[in-house]
Design a protein around this motif. Structure first.
Motif, PDB file in Angstrom:
ATOM      1  N   PRO A 202       0.805  -1.231   0.000  1.00 54.88           N
ATOM      2  CA  PRO A 202       0.000   0.000   0.000  1.00 54.88           C
ATOM      3  C   PRO A 202       0.841   1.286   0.000  1.00 54.88           C
ATOM      4  O   PRO A 202       0.468   2.276  -0.630  1.00 54.88           O
ATOM      5  CB  PRO A 202      -0.822  -0.123   1.291  1.00 54.88           C
ATOM      6  CG  PRO A 202      -0.895  -1.582   1.566  1.00 54.88           C
ATOM      7  CD  PRO A 202       0.407  -2.155   1.076  1.00 54.88           C
ATOM      8  N   HIS A 203       1.971   1.294   0.697  1.00 51.01           N
ATOM      9  CA  HIS A 203       2.750   2.524   0.806  1.00 51.01           C
ATOM     10  C   HIS A 203       3.625   2.784  -0.418  1.00 51.01           C
ATOM     11  O   HIS A 203       4.217   3.849  -0.532  1.00 51.01           O
ATOM     12  CB  HIS A 203       3.620   2.492   2.068  1.00 51.01           C
ATOM     13  CG  HIS A 203       4.555   1.341   2.133  1.00 51.01           C
ATOM     14  ND1 HIS A 203       4.144   0.082   2.479  1.00 51.01           N
ATOM     15  CD2 HIS A 203       5.882   1.259   1.883  1.00 51.01           C
ATOM     16  CE1 HIS A 203       5.183  -0.742   2.459  1.00 51.01           C
ATOM     17  NE2 HIS A 203       6.241  -0.062   2.097  1.00 51.01           N
ATOM     18  N   TYR A 204       3.723   1.808  -1.338  1.00 54.31           N
ATOM     19  CA  TYR A 204       4.525   2.004  -2.544  1.00 54.31           C
ATOM     20  C   TYR A 204       3.698   2.447  -3.745  1.00 54.31           C
ATOM     21  O   TYR A 204       4.249   2.920  -4.736  1.00 54.31           O
ATOM     22  CB  TYR A 204       5.251   0.705  -2.920  1.00 54.31           C
ATOM     23  CG  TYR A 204       6.429   0.389  -2.041  1.00 54.31           C
ATOM     24  CD1 TYR A 204       7.573   1.179  -2.059  1.00 54.31           C
ATOM     25  CD2 TYR A 204       6.412  -0.716  -1.190  1.00 54.31           C
ATOM     26  CE1 TYR A 204       8.657   0.895  -1.248  1.00 54.31           C
ATOM     27  CE2 TYR A 204       7.491  -1.014  -0.376  1.00 54.31           C
ATOM     28  CZ  TYR A 204       8.607  -0.210  -0.417  1.00 54.31           C
ATOM     29  OH  TYR A 204       9.685  -0.497   0.388  1.00 54.31           O
ATOM     30  N   GLY A 205       2.402   2.278  -3.697  1.00 55.82           N
ATOM     31  CA  GLY A 205       1.591   2.543  -4.879  1.00 55.82           C
ATOM     32  C   GLY A 205       1.770   1.401  -5.857  1.00 55.82           C
ATOM     33  O   GLY A 205       1.525   0.243  -5.529  1.00 55.82           O
ATOM     34  N   ALA A 206       2.228   1.698  -7.062  1.00 56.23           N
ATOM     35  CA  ALA A 206       2.447   0.653  -8.071  1.00 56.23           C
ATOM     36  C   ALA A 206       3.656  -0.200  -7.690  1.00 56.23           C
ATOM     37  O   ALA A 206       4.601   0.270  -7.047  1.00 56.23           O
ATOM     38  CB  ALA A 206       2.666   1.292  -9.439  1.00 56.23           C
ATOM     39  N   THR A 207       3.616  -1.457  -8.094  1.00 55.31           N
ATOM     40  CA  THR A 207       4.750  -2.359  -7.863  1.00 55.31           C
ATOM     41  C   THR A 207       5.942  -1.928  -8.710  1.00 55.31           C
ATOM     42  O   THR A 207       5.803  -1.600  -9.882  1.00 55.31           O
ATOM     43  CB  THR A 207       4.361  -3.802  -8.216  1.00 55.31           C
ATOM     44  OG1 THR A 207       3.300  -4.210  -7.349  1.00 55.31           O
ATOM     45  CG2 THR A 207       5.534  -4.747  -8.049  1.00 55.31           C
TER      46      THR A 207
END
Length: 200
Positions: free
Chosen positions: A71-76
């Protein structure tokens, strides 16, 4: 001679009730545990939620690049700085995993996480972007799980410091569901129910 034969026959008849169960006990196989597919799959789902979680799956990759996801990274994303597996899973010469990943987490928000012997899982232990059925089959395969029995897999999950990091990942990171002990117990219950795997 006739007396000797009579005595021998009597001895065989006398011992037969004792000897026969003993022989049967030595030749019969241990009972096979009853497979309870529904109960086993319910336990496996608990295990899968942990193994497929980014805290675990990001370093269980098939290629040479760990992932940043959650969740805290946004996109992988693939790990920055061109970090790669290296021959031993601990990174390439000049950029070893332990260059940034110490034995404890950085106290800084989103700083480098840390645990003892930080490294990638072997490429045959791939969980990232894999289905529940695929991870289940891999966990049960000694050629792809480090040569472990299911009991040894459970102990590894409970006791290994690097695995345990998944439940204590440092500031700003979502931990894996549950705890190491709860996951250990779920693996044990899944195995006791026959270790069923879901269908693809």
């Amino acid at each position: 001679m006739r007396l000797r034969a009579t005595l021998l026959t009597s001895l065989v008849i006398f011992l037969a009730p004792v000897a026969l169960p003993t022989v049967l006990a030595q030749t019969s196989e241990a009972p096979v545990p009853q497979v309870d597919r529904d109960a086993g799959l319910a336990e496996w789902e608990r295990v899968y939620e942990v193994f497929a979680h980014p805290r675990c799956a990001n370093c269980h990759v098939e290629d040479d690049r760990p992932r940043w996801s959650g969740p805290h990274y946004g996109a992988t994303r693939v790990h920055a700085f061109n970090v790669q597996r290296g021959e031993d899973g601990f990174g390439n010469p000049g950029l070893r995993c332990t260059t940034c990943h110490m034995e404890t987490n950085s106290p800084v928000l989103h700083g480098p996480p840390g645990a003892e012997a930080w490294h990638l899982a072997p490429p045959e232990m791939v969980w990232f972007d894999q289905s529940s059925a695929q991870i289940c089959a891999q966990i049960k395969d000694p050629e792809r799980n480090g040569g472990r029995s299911l009991d040894e897999v459970a102990v590894h999950v409970r006791d290994d410091d690097l695995v345990g990091w998944g439940w204590d990942p440092g500031p700003g990171r979502e931990p894996a569901p549950g705890s190491a002990e709860q996951t250990y117990q779920a693996i044990q219950r899944w195995a006791a129910a026959g270790a069923p795997c879901p269908e693809d």
